[in-house]
Scaffold this motif. Sequence first.
Motif, PDB file in Angstrom:
ATOM      1  N   ASP A 116      -9.261   4.237   8.902  1.00 32.57           N
ATOM      2  CA  ASP A 116      -8.092   4.255   8.014  1.00 32.57           C
ATOM      3  C   ASP A 116      -8.404   4.803   6.627  1.00 32.57           C
ATOM      4  O   ASP A 116      -7.494   5.028   5.828  1.00 32.57           O
ATOM      5  N   ALA A 117      -9.681   5.000   6.313  1.00 30.07           N
ATOM      6  CA  ALA A 117     -10.074   5.451   4.979  1.00 30.07           C
ATOM      7  C   ALA A 117      -9.706   6.915   4.766  1.00 30.07           C
ATOM      8  O   ALA A 117      -9.741   7.731   5.703  1.00 30.07           O
ATOM      9  N   LEU A 160      -4.421   3.777   1.639  1.00 30.66           N
ATOM     10  CA  LEU A 160      -4.805   2.376   1.473  1.00 30.66           C
ATOM     11  C   LEU A 160      -5.563   2.178   0.173  1.00 30.66           C
ATOM     12  O   LEU A 160      -5.463   1.119  -0.463  1.00 30.66           O
ATOM     13  N   GLU A 161      -6.318   3.190  -0.219  1.00 33.98           N
ATOM     14  CA  GLU A 161      -7.049   3.119  -1.486  1.00 33.98           C
ATOM     15  C   GLU A 161      -6.092   2.971  -2.663  1.00 33.98           C
ATOM     16  O   GLU A 161      -6.339   2.194  -3.595  1.00 33.98           O
ATOM     17  N   ASN A 182      -8.773  -5.087   9.476  1.00 32.14           N
ATOM     18  CA  ASN A 182      -8.261  -4.681  10.791  1.00 32.14           C
ATOM     19  C   ASN A 182      -6.736  -4.713  10.893  1.00 32.14           C
ATOM     20  O   ASN A 182      -6.184  -4.819  11.991  1.00 32.14           O
ATOM     21  N   LYS A 183      -6.060  -4.625   9.741  1.00 28.98           N
ATOM     22  CA  LYS A 183      -4.588  -4.663   9.737  1.00 28.98           C
ATOM     23  C   LYS A 183      -3.966  -3.298   9.435  1.00 28.98           C
ATOM     24  O   LYS A 183      -2.749  -3.171   9.441  1.00 28.98           O
ATOM     25  N   HIS A 184      -4.761  -2.300   9.123  1.00 25.08           N
ATOM     26  CA  HIS A 184      -4.264  -0.958   8.786  1.00 25.08           C
ATOM     27  C   HIS A 184      -3.323  -0.985   7.580  1.00 25.08           C
ATOM     28  O   HIS A 184      -2.434  -0.148   7.457  1.00 25.08           O
ATOM     29  N   ASP A 185      -3.510  -1.967   6.731  1.00 26.69           N
ATOM     30  CA  ASP A 185      -2.672  -2.094   5.539  1.00 26.69           C
ATOM     31  C   ASP A 185      -3.426  -2.944   4.522  1.00 26.69           C
ATOM     32  O   ASP A 185      -4.447  -3.559   4.835  1.00 26.69           O
ATOM     33  N   ASP A 241      -9.094 -13.119  -0.661  1.00 24.29           N
ATOM     34  CA  ASP A 241      -7.874 -13.200   0.139  1.00 24.29           C
ATOM     35  C   ASP A 241      -7.418 -11.817   0.586  1.00 24.29           C
ATOM     36  O   ASP A 241      -7.010 -11.619   1.740  1.00 24.29           O
ATOM     37  N   MET A 242      -7.488 -10.836  -0.327  1.00 25.62           N
ATOM     38  CA  MET A 242      -7.083  -9.470   0.024  1.00 25.62           C
ATOM     39  C   MET A 242      -7.943  -8.890   1.136  1.00 25.62           C
ATOM     40  O   MET A 242      -7.439  -8.284   2.085  1.00 25.62           O
ATOM     41  N   ILE A 243      -9.251  -9.071   1.011  1.00 28.29           N
ATOM     42  CA  ILE A 243     -10.161  -8.503   2.005  1.00 28.29           C
ATOM     43  C   ILE A 243      -9.936  -9.158   3.369  1.00 28.29           C
ATOM     44  O   ILE A 243      -9.816  -8.476   4.400  1.00 28.29           O
ATOM     45  N   LEU A 244      -9.855 -10.479   3.394  1.00 27.44           N
ATOM     46  CA  LEU A 244      -9.676 -11.188   4.658  1.00 27.44           C
ATOM     47  C   LEU A 244      -8.305 -10.911   5.269  1.00 27.44           C
ATOM     48  O   LEU A 244      -8.179 -10.757   6.494  1.00 27.44           O
ATOM     49  N   SER A 245      -7.277 -10.830   4.434  1.00 27.02           N
ATOM     50  CA  SER A 245      -5.918 -10.608   4.938  1.00 27.02           C
ATOM     51  C   SER A 245      -5.695  -9.174   5.416  1.00 27.02           C
ATOM     52  O   SER A 245      -4.831  -8.922   6.258  1.00 27.02           O
TER      53      SER A 245
END
Length: 335
Positions: A18-19, A169-170, A230-233, A223-227
Amino acid sequence: MNVREITEELEYKILSPDAAKSREAIRKTNEVLCPFRTAYQRDRDRILHSKSFRRLKHKTQVYITSDDHYRTRLTHSLEVSQISRTIARGLRLNEDLTEAIALGHDVGHTPFSHVGEETMADLIGHFSHNEQSLRMVEYLEKNGKGLNLTVAVKDGILNHTGKTLPKTLEGKIVKTADRIAYLCHDYDDSLRSGLLSKNDLPSLVKKSLGDVPSSMITGMVCDMILSSSNKHDILLSEHMTEVMNSFRNFMFEKIYHSKILAKERYQSRFIIEQLFHYYMKHFDKLPTEFLIKEDAWGKQQIVVDYIAGLTDSYAVAKFNEIFVPPVWNQWIKTD
């Protein structure tokens, strides 16, 4: 293969699918590629070496003060960059793209923080610092040539605030990291100024993030990293979204719109208004580099560009030069 090509190849092996990949970066005007730096690394360097970025060191974040320990737009941008890079690395996204967007996101900000932005909007009907940041890198830097940044960096700068989401995403990382940075660091500055105490924090914020700025940043970043993994968002959990909204509402009520800072906001607004009206009436007093763009952009846009680019200190200096008469102490010697 040269250094740049090796780096570009590694991106496909190491980064998330996704990067954004540097090899796929697009510019408005094609250039000879650098043998060492990727496209996004070059964008980062161009922003870092730009005049508009340097001017951020003398532009207010929240507190108009000479105290060295309060944030400025420059330190804010650096802090957004650090937070953004941490999140990007945690999600295996393109750190160079994230860093470039973060460093450039506020280069179009007016003097005197958001009161300058609001004043300019009232004067001309519409003004937004993110749009001015894009205008700065696209048209105003390098004597009107612009920096010829990549499409992805310009998109991230333009859409770091507002309803429209960045396409990468960046860019989405920077959009949230900007909020994390200004909430936590403006809270930190407010503690230093004495306008807030740790006991003032909403219970939801204090319970979820603590009351120390570094731990608050860590909590939201984690929280951002964990949430988002693998969510493509780029996401925050529902709970953290609620916490951040509570924190933001608290800061707007207690600091950003507080009566305690009303005098500074009035003074800042007055300076911006008077400079705008003066240069609209005395357009020829602007620097030559602005005057020569009259046919292309029109007087009002040029005056806006000039004032938006001023630092706090230079805006005050110009106001004094134009509107405040010189005063000399006359000493009369008597016997």
